[in-house]
Design a protein around this motif. Structure first.
Motif, mmCIF file in Angstrom:
data_model
loop_
_atom_site.group_PDB
_atom_site.id
_atom_site.type_symbol
_atom_site.label_atom_id
_atom_site.label_comp_id
_atom_site.label_asym_id
_atom_site.label_seq_id
_atom_site.Cartn_x
_atom_site.Cartn_y
_atom_site.Cartn_z
ATOM 1 N N ASP A 134 0.818 -1.208 0.000
ATOM 2 C CA ASP A 134 0.000 0.000 0.000
ATOM 3 C C ASP A 134 0.856 1.264 0.000
ATOM 4 N N MET A 135 1.979 1.239 0.713
ATOM 5 C CA MET A 135 2.877 2.389 0.676
ATOM 6 C C MET A 135 3.426 2.594 -0.731
ATOM 7 N N ALA A 136 3.768 1.505 -1.415
ATOM 8 C CA ALA A 136 4.249 1.606 -2.793
ATOM 9 C C ALA A 136 3.168 2.209 -3.684
ATOM 10 N N ARG A 137 1.920 1.819 -3.475
ATOM 11 C CA ARG A 137 0.816 2.341 -4.279
ATOM 12 C C ARG A 137 0.629 3.842 -4.057
ATOM 13 N N ILE A 138 0.612 4.253 -2.795
ATOM 14 C CA ILE A 138 0.429 5.677 -2.478
ATOM 15 C C ILE A 138 1.596 6.492 -3.010
ATOM 16 N N LEU A 139 2.811 5.991 -2.796
ATOM 17 C CA LEU A 139 4.001 6.717 -3.229
ATOM 18 C C LEU A 139 4.065 6.810 -4.749
ATOM 19 N N ASP A 140 3.668 5.764 -5.454
ATOM 20 C CA ASP A 140 3.715 5.764 -6.907
ATOM 21 C C ASP A 140 2.803 6.841 -7.487
ATOM 22 N N VAL A 141 1.598 6.966 -6.937
ATOM 23 C CA VAL A 141 0.672 8.001 -7.405
ATOM 24 C C VAL A 141 1.246 9.383 -7.133
ATOM 25 N N ALA A 142 1.810 9.574 -5.950
ATOM 26 C CA ALA A 142 2.381 10.876 -5.597
ATOM 27 C C ALA A 142 3.556 11.230 -6.504
ATOM 28 N N VAL A 143 4.411 10.263 -6.781
ATOM 29 C CA VAL A 143 5.572 10.507 -7.646
ATOM 30 C C VAL A 143 5.123 10.915 -9.042
ATOM 31 N N GLN A 144 4.122 10.217 -9.578
ATOM 32 C CA GLN A 144 3.639 10.559 -10.917
ATOM 33 C C GLN A 144 3.068 11.977 -10.952
ATOM 34 N N GLN A 145 2.355 12.371 -9.903
ATOM 35 C CA GLN A 145 1.809 13.723 -9.857
ATOM 36 C C GLN A 145 2.923 14.764 -9.795
ATOM 37 N N LEU A 146 3.924 14.497 -8.975
ATOM 38 C CA LEU A 146 5.028 15.445 -8.830
ATOM 39 C C LEU A 146 5.823 15.599 -10.120
ATOM 40 N N LEU A 147 5.980 14.513 -10.861
ATOM 41 C CA LEU A 147 6.774 14.552 -12.085
ATOM 42 C C LEU A 147 5.998 15.102 -13.276
ATOM 43 N N GLU A 148 4.675 14.921 -13.280
ATOM 44 C CA GLU A 148 3.895 15.255 -14.475
ATOM 45 C C GLU A 148 3.135 16.571 -14.373
ATOM 46 N N ASP A 149 2.884 17.054 -13.157
ATOM 47 C CA ASP A 149 2.081 18.272 -12.993
ATOM 48 C C ASP A 149 2.957 19.407 -12.474
ATOM 49 N N PRO A 150 3.326 20.361 -13.328
ATOM 50 C CA PRO A 150 4.219 21.451 -12.895
ATOM 51 C C PRO A 150 3.554 22.423 -11.926
ATOM 52 N N THR A 151 2.233 22.343 -11.773
ATOM 53 C CA THR A 151 1.544 23.266 -10.868
ATOM 54 C C THR A 151 1.542 22.771 -9.424
ATOM 55 N N VAL A 152 1.978 21.543 -9.200
ATOM 56 C CA VAL A 152 1.966 20.985 -7.850
ATOM 57 C C VAL A 152 3.030 21.661 -6.991
ATOM 58 N N ASP A 153 2.647 22.040 -5.777
ATOM 59 C CA ASP A 153 3.594 22.576 -4.798
ATOM 60 C C ASP A 153 4.364 21.390 -4.209
#
Length: 320
Positions: free
Chosen positions: A22-41
């Protein structure tokens, strides 16, 4: 009857592998958001993910790489993904006589391959490592279902897995933003639920429907209701008390009460009081784990994850 030490090991193997997954799942989603969305703080997002997973955000620069280093790779933190898999392997080593050789080989090979998986992911990105962890966790779950006798040992494994799953789904739901559809889609993706949800509801991603699906769906195996029901059923199998009205373990009573409350809850009230209800469920998981340790393993009760209400994190506390 199974030795208490073996029962204890199987319970915690179930919890550790589930939490790593589950940690891998949560972290994977977060990593993709951080890498793909330049508007993310980045600072805000990394701090939020660390808090959801029970880690203190801490000082210093925050990035995708610092997040992965701390949550996934850090061998000095038993609560990291690597630390959890090491703990699962050590418990399996001590319970070799009650698990199948294929289960042991899976955990052992997974742990022994972590260094290479980390080196590869540092070249290709954290997604590669996290996908590897999800695949190995799924393999272990499949081998347990297919090669372990469905006796007391299997029930302890499922109780541990199910209690941990409830706790982690609670964390995912606490991370959702009521006003943001992308945020709720991220919750579904982290839980591996996006396809099933879309087929079930055939519509836009709405907070109320996502919460209803993840909490009270009867058929989805990662819903909180389903996990509670699995834990309750398997713990009832293990409860050796006389079959008399009202005579059952405290852990079983807590699980039954939580399952019953959720089964008949008003969805409108559920959404209105969601944070309070989720934190209550998290506390129930903690109390159930303590009661099982005392009643089944004959040891002083202890708490596995110490971040009550997501206010503080273990960073290595509570692992056995």
């Amino acid at each position: 009857m199974m030795l208490a030490r073996n029962a204890d090991s199987l319970f915690w193997i179930g919890r550790y592998v589930e939490r790593a997954d589950d940690m891998a799942r949560i972290l994977d989603v977060a990593v993709q958001q951080l890498l793909e969305d330049p508007t993310v703080d980045t600072d805000l997002m990394v701090g939020h993910v660390l808090t959801v997973l029970g880690f203190e955000p801490g000082p210093g620069a925050k990035s995708v790489w610092s997040l992965a280093d701390r949550v996934a790779y850090d061998r000095s933190v038993p609560g990291s993904i690597v630390g959890l898999l090491q703990a699962a392997r050590e418990n399996a080593r001590g319970a070799r006589e009650v698990i199948s050789s294929e289960m042991w080989e899976c955990l052992n090979a997974t742990y022994m391959g972590l260094a290479e998986a980390e080196r590869r992911s540092r070249r290709l990105g954290p997604h590669d490592f996290l996908t590897h962890i999800k695949g190995r966790a799924a393999m272990f779950a499949g081998l347990a279902d297919a090669t372990l006798s469905h006796d007391d040992g299997y029930s302890y494994l499922l109780v541990g897995r199910s209690i941990e799953r409830v706790d982690m789904i609670v964390r995912m739901l606490l991370s959702g933003d009521r006003a943001s559809s992308p945020s709720w889609m991220s919750v579904l993706i982290a839980a591996g639920a996006q396809d099933t949800y879309i087929r079930a509801y055939r519509g836009a991603v709405e907070a109320e429907k996502v919460v209803e699906f993840m909490m009270i769906d009867r058929l989805f195996p990662r819903s909180i209701f389903h996990a509670l029901r699995v834990a309750e059923h398997n713990l009832a199998v293990l409860d050796q008390r006389p079959d008399r009205v009202g005579v059952q373990s405290r852990a079983l009573t807590l699980l039954g009460r939580a399952r019953s409350d959720l089964e008949f809850i008003d969805p409108v009230a559920l959404m209105r009081d969601l944070p309070e209800y989720l934190l209550t469920l998290q506390e129930t998981c903690r109390a159930v784990s303590e009661s099982i340790a005392e009643e089944h393993f004959h040891i002083a009760p202890y708490v596995s994850w110490t971040d009550a209400g997501l206010a503080s994190g273990p960073d290595g506390e509570g692992l056995r």
